[in-house]
Scaffold this motif. Structure first.
Motif, PDB file in Angstrom:
ATOM      1  N   GLY A 150       4.076  77.171 -92.524  1.00  0.00           N
ATOM      2  CA  GLY A 150       2.892  77.110 -91.302  1.00  0.00           C
ATOM      3  C   GLY A 150       2.882  75.868 -90.764  1.00  0.00           C
ATOM      4  O   GLY A 150       3.050  75.932 -89.303  1.00  0.00           O
ATOM      5  N   MET A 151       2.651  75.052 -91.036  1.00  0.00           N
ATOM      6  CA  MET A 151       2.084  73.569 -90.680  1.00  0.00           C
ATOM      7  C   MET A 151       3.224  73.025 -89.423  1.00  0.00           C
ATOM      8  O   MET A 151       2.951  72.568 -88.468  1.00  0.00           O
ATOM      9  N   THR A 152       4.430  73.262 -89.916  1.00  0.00           N
ATOM     10  CA  THR A 152       5.636  72.796 -89.167  1.00  0.00           C
ATOM     11  C   THR A 152       6.001  73.532 -88.380  1.00  0.00           C
ATOM     12  O   THR A 152       6.869  73.379 -87.580  1.00  0.00           O
ATOM     13  N   GLY A 153       5.520  74.782 -88.214  1.00  0.00           N
ATOM     14  CA  GLY A 153       5.597  75.677 -86.884  1.00  0.00           C
ATOM     15  C   GLY A 153       6.745  76.780 -87.211  1.00  0.00           C
ATOM     16  O   GLY A 153       7.316  77.382 -86.500  1.00  0.00           O
ATOM     17  N   GLY A 154       6.431  77.449 -88.511  1.00  0.00           N
ATOM     18  CA  GLY A 154       7.122  78.776 -88.724  1.00  0.00           C
ATOM     19  C   GLY A 154       8.643  78.674 -89.218  1.00  0.00           C
ATOM     20  O   GLY A 154       9.604  79.657 -88.786  1.00  0.00           O
ATOM     21  N   GLN A 155       9.034  77.801 -89.915  1.00  0.00           N
ATOM     22  CA  GLN A 155      10.421  77.829 -90.408  1.00  0.00           C
ATOM     23  C   GLN A 155      10.574  78.441 -91.587  1.00  0.00           C
ATOM     24  O   GLN A 155       9.363  78.882 -92.299  1.00  0.00           O
ATOM     25  N   MET A 156      11.895  78.952 -92.156  1.00  0.00           N
ATOM     26  CA  MET A 156      12.000  79.489 -93.424  1.00  0.00           C
ATOM     27  C   MET A 156      11.586  79.077 -94.581  1.00  0.00           C
ATOM     28  O   MET A 156      11.950  77.807 -94.985  1.00  0.00           O
ATOM     29  N   VAL A 234      -0.696  85.957-102.321  1.00  0.00           N
ATOM     30  CA  VAL A 234       0.148  86.474-101.298  1.00  0.00           C
ATOM     31  C   VAL A 234      -0.926  86.720 -99.847  1.00  0.00           C
ATOM     32  O   VAL A 234      -1.628  87.346-100.084  1.00  0.00           O
ATOM     33  N   THR A 235      -0.554  86.114 -98.913  1.00  0.00           N
ATOM     34  CA  THR A 235      -1.357  86.138 -97.736  1.00  0.00           C
ATOM     35  C   THR A 235      -0.492  86.051 -96.343  1.00  0.00           C
ATOM     36  O   THR A 235       0.984  86.235 -96.391  1.00  0.00           O
ATOM     37  N   ASN A 236      -1.178  86.004 -95.369  1.00  0.00           N
ATOM     38  CA  ASN A 236      -0.478  86.092 -94.102  1.00  0.00           C
ATOM     39  C   ASN A 236      -0.246  84.776 -93.341  1.00  0.00           C
ATOM     40  O   ASN A 236      -0.869  83.857 -93.714  1.00  0.00           O
ATOM     41  N   CYS A 237       0.347  85.098 -92.217  1.00  0.00           N
ATOM     42  CA  CYS A 237       0.332  83.611 -91.186  1.00  0.00           C
ATOM     43  C   CYS A 237       0.559  84.407 -90.006  1.00  0.00           C
ATOM     44  O   CYS A 237       1.568  84.429 -89.514  1.00  0.00           O
ATOM     45  N   PRO A 238      -0.660  85.019 -89.305  1.00  0.00           N
ATOM     46  CA  PRO A 238      -0.696  85.614 -87.862  1.00  0.00           C
ATOM     47  C   PRO A 238       0.214  84.722 -86.974  1.00  0.00           C
ATOM     48  O   PRO A 238       1.046  85.084 -86.139  1.00  0.00           O
ATOM     49  N   SER A 239      -0.284  83.559 -86.838  1.00  0.00           N
ATOM     50  CA  SER A 239       0.413  82.615 -85.774  1.00  0.00           C
ATOM     51  C   SER A 239       1.942  82.644 -85.873  1.00  0.00           C
ATOM     52  O   SER A 239       2.644  82.702 -84.852  1.00  0.00           O
ATOM     53  N   ASN A 240       2.600  82.290 -87.159  1.00  0.00           N
ATOM     54  CA  ASN A 240       3.954  82.096 -87.138  1.00  0.00           C
ATOM     55  C   ASN A 240       4.718  83.245 -87.519  1.00  0.00           C
ATOM     56  O   ASN A 240       5.819  83.370 -87.318  1.00  0.00           O
TER      57      ASN A 240
END
Lengths: 270, 357
Positions: A150-156, A234-240
């Motif tokens: 999340g923090m670095t912008g949505g990498q695998m 287990v949770t979500n990451c709407p932004s990424n």
């Protein structure tokens, strides 16, 4: 104010005040003492805020604020220490469980937990995670799994699902070239050092309650020196995930939870 | 335990000194030539003082366990040798920025890479000039005898807590492995006092304590850096240590640290037998480096020979001390080779041949 000139609404407000229904007995929602007033930086709809609150509620209910030391990771929750009103340490990327080990070994009577994301715990910190669990350190590891950095912008992430898109798997995770998602929770459940291993979620009120119970039990087991407790959320990451909060919770139910099924993976035996 | 003279191996003497200094916790990982430290402490340190001794799964884990325990305000030590110390550099940078007192010990071996298990001094740059990322400094003490290996343990803890800064004892494999007569200090009580900044659980009467090296506000992060730098200026003012042997009337001075300084003292003795007036300047604190003392000494001598077990690292600080006042020659051995006194004397004669005739 003259009573005759009052609107109905004003009258109602005055009535509330007069009848003093704003009393502790009537409170249905309150901020835990262990949660600070600092506005959280998390994106709208993110599960971190709920997980933080649950920790704070549990610490309040067990009355262990003065005996608890938390360890924050590197990742979205790097600033967790700004939101939890307890002594905390911020660890290097992946090393939170080693830092927690160091604290617990010199302060065995205190409650120690690490709070780590999937990249921190299951990629760069895999070695520390496995060995901390295998030693059976008497701590709680809270593992937030949203399948992405999340923090670095949505990498695998190590937990990104097969076919799931990220900025470094733009065509979806190809397991032939990129490897498989790592079910590290199932893996560490095999180790004799772990006492209680469970997977929760915070996407529905029922799941939030279950997650809270898991955290509470873990601290209680820690008090009894039972060994390592591991709670995956287990949770979500709407932004990424590039979805609205609502869409992301639906996607979580339809995709994440079938791959990462909820429930106890290792139940306490004694 | 009372003070006592014993014949002891360097690594074991250091470990014994850690127990007697009231060290609270040691985290380590085996690597030659320093594994005896972990072995010795594993034997009965916990029974003797309650000290925590834990073998970690890697040097990365041990330095981060050290971070955690030091953040809890305890007297913490870890040790390794060159390749393992490389793995610890990230953690050391975090420890320095979070201002955690702790003791690091590097029993150096020859590098680079896996190198050799024989002694070396090639980690000078890594230790003194940075190693990890960012602007930080490690207070570095370089013992030249097993006695100093012992004495510097308690001293290092005191300095570390005085400045809330990591302290490194930088020795080499030969010093760690050799046996010497050593006077062990008396057993100290482990300190029960909890530093005000330690994370031990937030009591109602104080704000929470946070151990971190992070600030996302550049101006605040710059402020943290400025405070660190101000602390380093204090350290540079107060903690310079060095030893001068036969430098009063010397024409030539050998500059060397650690074990090489002792070998150089023998070389200087041999030189004097031949009528060449040679002294030895031994920096004991490598950071802060004794720039001023060496600069002053340059006024009274004809030249310097810098001797190290590397390709020439400390010589940069020697040059920054002498500032061109006098010539500085260099002799270095690498790969685990230890220079002999005769060899050092021969190099001195060669390098300053024209003047010596």
């Amino acid at each position: 104010m003259n009573e005759r000139t009052m609107t109905e609404e004003q009258h109602f407000e005055q009535m509330i005040e007069e009848e003093s229904i704003c009393i502790n007995d009537n409170i249905v929602y309150d901020k835990p003492e262990t949660l600070t007033d600092t506005p959280m930086h998390y994106c709208p709809g993110c599960g971190h805020g709920v997980a933080h609150r649950l920790l704070a509620e549990v610490i309040d209910e067990l009355d262990i604020q003065d005996k608890t030391i938390g360890v924050a990771p590197v990742g979205c929750s790097v600033l967790a220490y700004n939101y939890l009103n307890i002594d905390m340490q911020e660890a290097a990327h992946g090393r939170a469980s080693a830092v927690a080990t160091g604290i617990k070994r010199v302060l065995p009577d205190k409650f120690v937990f690490s709070y780590q994301g999937d990249g921190d715990l299951a990629a760069i910190g895999t070695g520390e995670t496995i060995h901390t669990c295998n030693r059976g350190e008497n701590i709680l590891i809270v593992f937030i799994n949203n399948g992405i950095y999340g923090m670095t912008g949505g990498q695998m992430a190590p937990t990104t699902l097969p076919g799931m898109k990220s900025t470094t798997s733009p065509n979806g995770r190809d397991i032939i070239t990129m490897g498989n998602p790592l079910k590290i929770t199932e893996l560490i459940a095999q180790l004799p050092g772990t006492y209680y291993v469970t997977r929760c979620a915070v996407n529905t009120p029922v799941n939030v309650r279950k997650a809270k119970m898991a955290l509470k039990k873990s601290f209680e087991y820690q008090k009894e020196n039972k060994g390592l407790c591991f709670v995956e959320i287990v949770t979500n990451c709407p932004s990424n995930w590039k979805m609205s909060p609502l869409e992301s919770n639906k996607w979580l139910e339809e995709n994440m939870l079938p791959f990462y099924p909820l429930g106890d993976i290792k139940k306490p035996t004694n | 335990m009372k003070k006592e003279y014993v014949l002891m191996k360097g690594n074991e003497a250091l470990a014994e000194a850690a127990i007697r200094a009231g060290c609270d916790a040691y985290f380590g990982y085996p690597i030659t030539p320093q594994s005896e430290i972990l072995e010795y402490l594993s034997l009965n340190a916990n029974e003797r003082t309650g000290m925590v001794v834990l073998q970690a799964e890697s040097e990365i884990a041990s330095i981060n366990m050290g971070y955690g325990a030091a953040g809890a305000g305890k007297r913490v030590m870890t040790s390794s040798s060159s390749p393992g110390m490389s793995l610890m550099q990230e953690g050391i940078s975090y420890i320095a920025c979070a201002e955690l007192p702790c003791l690091l010990v590097n029993i150096q071996r020859g590098g680079p890479g896996l190198g050799t298990i024989q002694p070396g001094q090639a980690d000078y740059f890594q230790t003194v000039k940075g190693g990890g990322h960012g602007d930080y400094k490690l207070i570095t003490l370089a013992p030249s005898t097993v006695q100093e290996l012992v004495d510097f343990v308690d001293l290092s803890f005191d300095i570390a807590f005085k400045y809330r800064n990591p302290v490194m004892i930088l020795a080499d494999g030969a010093l760690g492995q050799m046996m010497e007569k050593v006077l062990l200090p008396e057993q100290k009580e482990r300190i029960k006092e909890v530093p005000s900044w330690a994370t031990v659980g937030k009591s109602k009467d104080r704000e929470k304590n946070v151990i971190t090296s992070l600030s996302l506000d550049p101006h605040h992060m710059e402020e943290i850096n400025l405070q660190l730098q101000a602390k380093y200026r204090q350290i540079e003012k107060n903690e310079v240590r060095y030893e001068m042997t036969d430098c009063d009337d010397a024409d030539y001075v050998i500059v060397a640290y650690g074990l090489v300084a002792r070998i150089s003292q023998k070389a200087a003795h041999l030189a004097r037998e031949k009528g060449i007036k040679v002294g030895v300047f031994r920096p004991i604190s490598l950071y802060p480096f004794p720039y001023e003392a060496l600069n002053k000494l340059a006024d009274n001598v004809k030249g310097f020979l810098d001797v190290e077990m590397n390709a020439g690292q400390m010589i940069e600080d020697v040059k920054l001390s002498v500032l061109g006042k006098k010539p500085i020659e260099f002799h270095g051995r690498m790969g685990g080779v230890i220079p002999s006194p005769e060899e050092i004397l021969q190099k001195l004669e060669e390098k300053f041949a024209g003047e010596l005739v």
